[in-house]
Design a protein around this motif. Structure first.
Motif, PDB file in Angstrom:
ATOM      1  N   GLY A 242     175.933 113.813 -25.580  1.00 11.83           N
ATOM      2  CA  GLY A 242     176.954 113.329 -26.504  1.00 11.83           C
ATOM      3  C   GLY A 242     176.416 113.065 -27.896  1.00 11.83           C
ATOM      4  O   GLY A 242     175.200 112.945 -28.123  1.00 11.83           O
ATOM      5  N   ASN A 243     177.325 112.940 -28.839  1.00 15.01           N
ATOM      6  CA  ASN A 243     176.973 112.648 -30.227  1.00 15.01           C
ATOM      7  C   ASN A 243     176.478 111.208 -30.345  1.00 15.01           C
ATOM      8  O   ASN A 243     177.160 110.268 -29.939  1.00 15.01           O
ATOM      9  CB  ASN A 243     178.198 112.875 -31.114  1.00 15.01           C
ATOM     10  N   VAL A 244     175.291 111.033 -30.916  1.00 10.54           N
ATOM     11  CA  VAL A 244     174.747 109.685 -31.113  1.00 10.54           C
ATOM     12  C   VAL A 244     174.927 109.212 -32.549  1.00 10.54           C
ATOM     13  O   VAL A 244     174.762 108.017 -32.834  1.00 10.54           O
ATOM     14  CB  VAL A 244     173.246 109.616 -30.737  1.00 10.54           C
ATOM     15  N   ASN A 245     175.263 110.122 -33.435  1.00 15.98           N
ATOM     16  CA  ASN A 245     175.372 109.796 -34.856  1.00 15.98           C
ATOM     17  C   ASN A 245     176.777 109.277 -35.170  1.00 15.98           C
ATOM     18  O   ASN A 245     177.538 109.865 -35.943  1.00 15.98           O
ATOM     19  CB  ASN A 245     175.059 111.032 -35.699  1.00 15.98           C
ATOM     20  N   THR A 246     177.130 108.156 -34.532  1.00 14.87           N
ATOM     21  CA  THR A 246     178.446 107.555 -34.677  1.00 14.87           C
ATOM     22  C   THR A 246     178.344 106.055 -34.457  1.00 14.87           C
ATOM     23  O   THR A 246     177.476 105.583 -33.698  1.00 14.87           O
ATOM     24  CB  THR A 246     179.445 108.167 -33.659  1.00 14.87           C
ATOM     25  N   VAL A 247     179.244 105.303 -35.096  1.00 10.65           N
ATOM     26  CA  VAL A 247     179.233 103.845 -34.929  1.00 10.65           C
ATOM     27  C   VAL A 247     179.615 103.441 -33.516  1.00 10.65           C
ATOM     28  O   VAL A 247     179.394 102.296 -33.110  1.00 10.65           O
ATOM     29  CB  VAL A 247     180.207 103.175 -35.922  1.00 10.65           C
ATOM     30  N   HIS A 248     180.165 104.373 -32.738  1.00  7.43           N
ATOM     31  CA  HIS A 248     180.578 104.065 -31.368  1.00  7.43           C
ATOM     32  C   HIS A 248     179.437 104.215 -30.351  1.00  7.43           C
ATOM     33  O   HIS A 248     179.597 103.859 -29.187  1.00  7.43           O
ATOM     34  CB  HIS A 248     181.749 104.961 -30.973  1.00  7.43           C
ATOM     35  N   PHE A 249     178.305 104.745 -30.789  1.00  9.14           N
ATOM     36  CA  PHE A 249     177.154 104.917 -29.894  1.00  9.14           C
ATOM     37  C   PHE A 249     176.578 103.557 -29.505  1.00  9.14           C
ATOM     38  O   PHE A 249     176.367 102.692 -30.353  1.00  9.14           O
ATOM     39  CB  PHE A 249     176.080 105.747 -30.594  1.00  9.14           C
ATOM     40  N   ARG A 250     176.338 103.379 -28.203  1.00  7.66           N
ATOM     41  CA  ARG A 250     175.812 102.110 -27.737  1.00  7.66           C
ATOM     42  C   ARG A 250     174.489 102.232 -26.983  1.00  7.66           C
ATOM     43  O   ARG A 250     173.793 101.246 -26.788  1.00  7.66           O
ATOM     44  CB  ARG A 250     176.845 101.409 -26.840  1.00  7.66           C
ATOM     45  N   GLY A 251     174.124 103.388 -26.533  1.00  8.14           N
ATOM     46  CA  GLY A 251     172.842 103.497 -25.842  1.00  8.14           C
ATOM     47  C   GLY A 251     172.748 104.728 -24.960  1.00  8.14           C
ATOM     48  O   GLY A 251     173.660 105.554 -24.908  1.00  8.14           O
ATOM     49  N   ILE A 252     171.612 104.836 -24.294  1.00 10.75           N
ATOM     50  CA  ILE A 252     171.349 105.939 -23.366  1.00 10.75           C
ATOM     51  C   ILE A 252     171.627 105.445 -21.956  1.00 10.75           C
ATOM     52  O   ILE A 252     171.238 104.341 -21.580  1.00 10.75           O
ATOM     53  CB  ILE A 252     169.895 106.434 -23.494  1.00 10.75           C
ATOM     54  N   GLY A 253     172.295 106.283 -21.173  1.00 11.50           N
ATOM     55  CA  GLY A 253     172.907 105.816 -19.935  1.00 11.50           C
ATOM     56  C   GLY A 253     172.095 105.904 -18.677  1.00 11.50           C
ATOM     57  O   GLY A 253     172.638 106.282 -17.639  1.00 11.50           O
ATOM     58  N   GLY A 254     170.826 105.563 -18.712  1.00 10.66           N
ATOM     59  CA  GLY A 254     170.082 105.550 -17.459  1.00 10.66           C
ATOM     60  C   GLY A 254     168.584 105.564 -17.667  1.00 10.66           C
ATOM     61  O   GLY A 254     168.089 105.743 -18.790  1.00 10.66           O
ATOM     62  N   PRO A 255     167.825 105.397 -16.571  1.00 13.14           N
ATOM     63  CA  PRO A 255     166.368 105.331 -16.660  1.00 13.14           C
ATOM     64  C   PRO A 255     165.729 106.711 -16.784  1.00 13.14           C
ATOM     65  O   PRO A 255     166.396 107.740 -16.644  1.00 13.14           O
ATOM     66  CB  PRO A 255     165.974 104.673 -15.330  1.00 13.14           C
ATOM     67  N   GLU A 256     164.437 106.700 -17.041  1.00  9.16           N
ATOM     68  CA  GLU A 256     163.624 107.919 -17.069  1.00  9.16           C
ATOM     69  C   GLU A 256     162.408 107.676 -16.189  1.00  9.16           C
ATOM     70  O   GLU A 256     162.127 106.544 -15.799  1.00  9.16           O
ATOM     71  CB  GLU A 256     163.225 108.240 -18.512  1.00  9.16           C
ATOM     72  N   ASP A 257     161.684 108.731 -15.869  1.00  9.55           N
ATOM     73  CA  ASP A 257     160.507 108.604 -15.004  1.00  9.55           C
ATOM     74  C   ASP A 257     159.383 109.477 -15.560  1.00  9.55           C
ATOM     75  O   ASP A 257     159.377 110.690 -15.368  1.00  9.55           O
ATOM     76  CB  ASP A 257     160.848 109.027 -13.570  1.00  9.55           C
ATOM     77  N   PRO A 258     158.421 108.888 -16.276  1.00 11.83           N
ATOM     78  CA  PRO A 258     157.344 109.677 -16.887  1.00 11.83           C
ATOM     79  C   PRO A 258     156.182 109.997 -15.947  1.00 11.83           C
ATOM     80  O   PRO A 258     155.198 110.618 -16.372  1.00 11.83           O
ATOM     81  CB  PRO A 258     156.872 108.758 -18.020  1.00 11.83           C
ATOM     82  N   ARG A 259     156.298 109.599 -14.676  1.00 16.34           N
ATOM     83  CA  ARG A 259     155.176 109.807 -13.753  1.00 16.34           C
ATOM     84  C   ARG A 259     155.017 111.284 -13.391  1.00 16.34           C
ATOM     85  O   ARG A 259     155.995 111.964 -13.095  1.00 16.34           O
ATOM     86  CB  ARG A 259     155.376 108.985 -12.481  1.00 16.34           C
ATOM     87  N   VAL A 260     153.787 111.741 -13.388  1.00 17.32           N
ATOM     88  CA  VAL A 260     153.457 113.089 -12.929  1.00 17.32           C
ATOM     89  C   VAL A 260     152.549 112.939 -11.713  1.00 17.32           C
ATOM     90  O   VAL A 260     151.418 112.442 -11.820  1.00 17.32           O
ATOM     91  CB  VAL A 260     152.752 113.920 -14.014  1.00 17.32           C
ATOM     92  N   GLU A 261     153.075 113.301 -10.547  1.00 12.04           N
ATOM     93  CA  GLU A 261     152.285 113.244  -9.318  1.00 12.04           C
ATOM     94  C   GLU A 261     151.502 114.552  -9.206  1.00 12.04           C
ATOM     95  O   GLU A 261     152.062 115.634  -9.395  1.00 12.04           O
ATOM     96  CB  GLU A 261     153.192 113.075  -8.095  1.00 12.04           C
ATOM     97  N   MET A 262     150.224 114.458  -8.892  1.00  7.63           N
ATOM     98  CA  MET A 262     149.353 115.643  -8.877  1.00  7.63           C
ATOM     99  C   MET A 262     148.568 115.759  -7.581  1.00  7.63           C
ATOM    100  O   MET A 262     148.062 114.760  -7.068  1.00  7.63           O
ATOM    101  CB  MET A 262     148.370 115.581 -10.054  1.00  7.63           C
ATOM    102  N   LEU A 263     148.488 116.974  -7.073  1.00  8.51           N
ATOM    103  CA  LEU A 263     147.652 117.294  -5.925  1.00  8.51           C
ATOM    104  C   LEU A 263     146.844 118.545  -6.267  1.00  8.51           C
ATOM    105  O   LEU A 263     147.408 119.552  -6.701  1.00  8.51           O
ATOM    106  CB  LEU A 263     148.487 117.536  -4.675  1.00  8.51           C
ATOM    107  N   PHE A 264     145.534 118.469  -6.105  1.00 10.05           N
ATOM    108  CA  PHE A 264     144.647 119.602  -6.369  1.00 10.05           C
ATOM    109  C   PHE A 264     144.054 120.079  -5.047  1.00 10.05           C
ATOM    110  O   PHE A 264     143.742 119.265  -4.172  1.00 10.05           O
ATOM    111  CB  PHE A 264     143.523 119.202  -7.326  1.00 10.05           C
TER     112      PHE A 264
END
Length: 472
Positions: A176-198
């Motif tokens: 959605g457009n964020v460049n508006t006075v009606h924008f209130r935030g981002i709607g959920g979490p994120e997960d930066p974890r990278v699980e690795m197996l070698f």
């Protein structure tokens, strides 16, 4: 004690003729290959159970539709004696620049937008081709397994960002457009974890890397070329900077509401797919390189290996009769307009995305109500593996991130690798908050299972993981 046995194989699944690309609501026919598509297979046989093993396969596809999964397993049953076909676990990268696997009219019949083409590989033809190649990769990996070792670690990389934009009226929109006075935030979490197996051979030489990251392969999603997206770019970088014989198997962790795009700042700059692709891949590669340094010092040759498999039933996302009545009225009006149009295909494609999406949703609501008269549940297969101190858990959805975080938080394992879009391609599974705020990926046509089913999936998965640790 015998060591764990590991085998690898990679087979091209790049189409050999022009094809229709999957992943957009408009048609893209192409025969241009930006970079090839692959199926990469890793076979595992536990040190304590000769002949009993599993083959994990990552495919550069938008999803693992049922006919792909069952077709591969049928061929494996014939050609790979000793390997249980149900222990072949396929997952998809969710590239939007790979072949269409089913005609859209299979999911939404009689909507009047189907085109036919000559000299273009059909979804059925491509599926037969891909099934053959994927089964070959499974066979080669299984038959090539040799004594080796594994090491696991976790790192962090900002790859997938939440793409749901929330407004002051309580609604949300994907991208959605964020460049508006009606924008209130981002709607959920994120997960930066990278699980690795070698994985390592008997000489402690690196043979492959498996990673799980919450970021779908959608950097290049809008182009009209065949591409494996960042999976392909990563393979190329590892071949050039590490060793061309090192295999790369990727899994997408729970990322149904994420994308490799910064919704918050995208309106400030033009989007350059190639540049974005290289930047994201370099970020991931640096994380893998850091993990590799740690992993070299902790190679295990006799890790415990277990595989639990179960068919479970999740509650079907329901609709109410008032929704159905409205949907029938809207569909009737649409069909009348379609019949009056001189060219039904041109008429449908002339509609904007929101109108097309609503039509799909009306059809899905009617279909779901009829489905509810037959059953109240949605069946799926759930796989959980234990490999030393880590667990692997699969699901067939574009699973919203909060469910993946719940699984990781409650897991009995030291690390938990999640593979979404595995052994099925069953649409989005949104959270309760996302459904309440609406937008693409939360409507009935987006998937068969809702937030109630998401919580049930979390509970089933955590319980199955716990069972593999309780057996010690």
């Amino acid at each position: 004690m015998d060591t764990i046995k590991i085998g690898w194989s990679s087979k091209s699944i790049t189409p050999e003729k022009p094809i229709s690309l999957a992943g957009q609501f408009h048609e893209r026919i192409t025969d241009h290959v930006r970079d090839p598509l692959f199926a990469t297979a890793m076979a595992l046989e536990g040190a304590e159970a000769e002949g009993k093993g599993t083959v994990l396969v990552s495919c550069d596809l938008i999803g693992i539709d049922t006919h792909i999964r069952d077709g591969v397993r049928a061929k494996v049953k014939q050609s790979v004696p000793g390997l249980d076909p149900e222990h072949v676990i396929l997952n998809a990268s969710h590239t939007h620049t790979g072949p269409l696997l089913v005609e859209e009219t299979t999911r939404f019949p009689n909507l009047g937008y189907h085109k036919t083409h000559t000299n273009v590989m059909t979804p059925e033809q491509y599926s037969d081709f891909a099934i053959e190649r994927i089964a070959e990769a499974v066979k080669e990996a299984w038959e090539g397994r040799t004594a080796g070792g594994i090491s696991t670690t976790q790192g962090y990389a900002v790859l997938g960002l939440n793409r749901r934009v929330v407004y002051d009226d309580g609604t949300a929109a994907m991208y959605g457009n964020v460049n508006t006075v009606h924008f209130r935030g981002i709607g959920g979490p994120e997960d930066p974890r990278v699980e690795m197996l070698f994985t390592w051979n008997a000489n402690r030489e690196l043979t492959g890397v498996l990673f799980s990251a919450a970021c779908t392969a959608q950097v290049m999603e809008g182009i009209s070329d065949i591409s494996a997206d960042y999976f392909g770019e990563l393979r190329s970088m590892i071949a050039a900077q590490w060793d061309p014989n090192v295999h790369v198997l990727g899994m997408i962790s729970a990322a149904g509401d994420l994308a490799p795009r910064d919704t918050l700042t995208k309106h400030h700059r033009g989007y350059q797919p190639d540049k974005e692709l290289r930047q994201l891949t370099k970020t991931l590669l640096r994380t893998l390189e850091d993990g590799l340094e740690v992993a070299r010092e902790q190679i295990q040759t006799t890790p415990m290996f277990k595989h639990a498999y179960k068919q479970i039933n999740l509650p079907l996302r329901k609709v109410v009769k008032s929704e159905v009545e409205l949907a029938k009225q809207e569909l009737s009006g649409f069909q009348e307009q379609l019949e009056r149009a001189e060219d039904s295909v041109a008429y449908f494609t002339s509609l904007d995305f929101n109108r097309q999406r609503n039509i799909f949703n009306y059809y899905a609501i009617v279909d779901r109500y009829e489905h509810m008269q037959r059953t109240s549940s949605f069946p799926m297969e759930l796989h959980v593996l234990r490999l030393g101190d880590v667990a692997f858990a699969t699901n067939p959805f574009e699973l919203f991130t909060e469910f993946g975080l719940q699984i990781k938080a409650r897991s009995a394992a030291k690390q938990t690798f999640i593979a979404q879009l595995a052994c099925g391609n069953d649409g989005y599974l949104p959270s309760a908050e996302a459904i309440a705020t609406g937008g693409y990926s939360t409507q009935v046509f987006s998937g068969y299972v809702g937030a109630e089913g998401g919580q049930a999936l979390v509970d089933y998965t955590v319980e199955m993981i716990q069972s593999l640790w309780s057996e010690e």
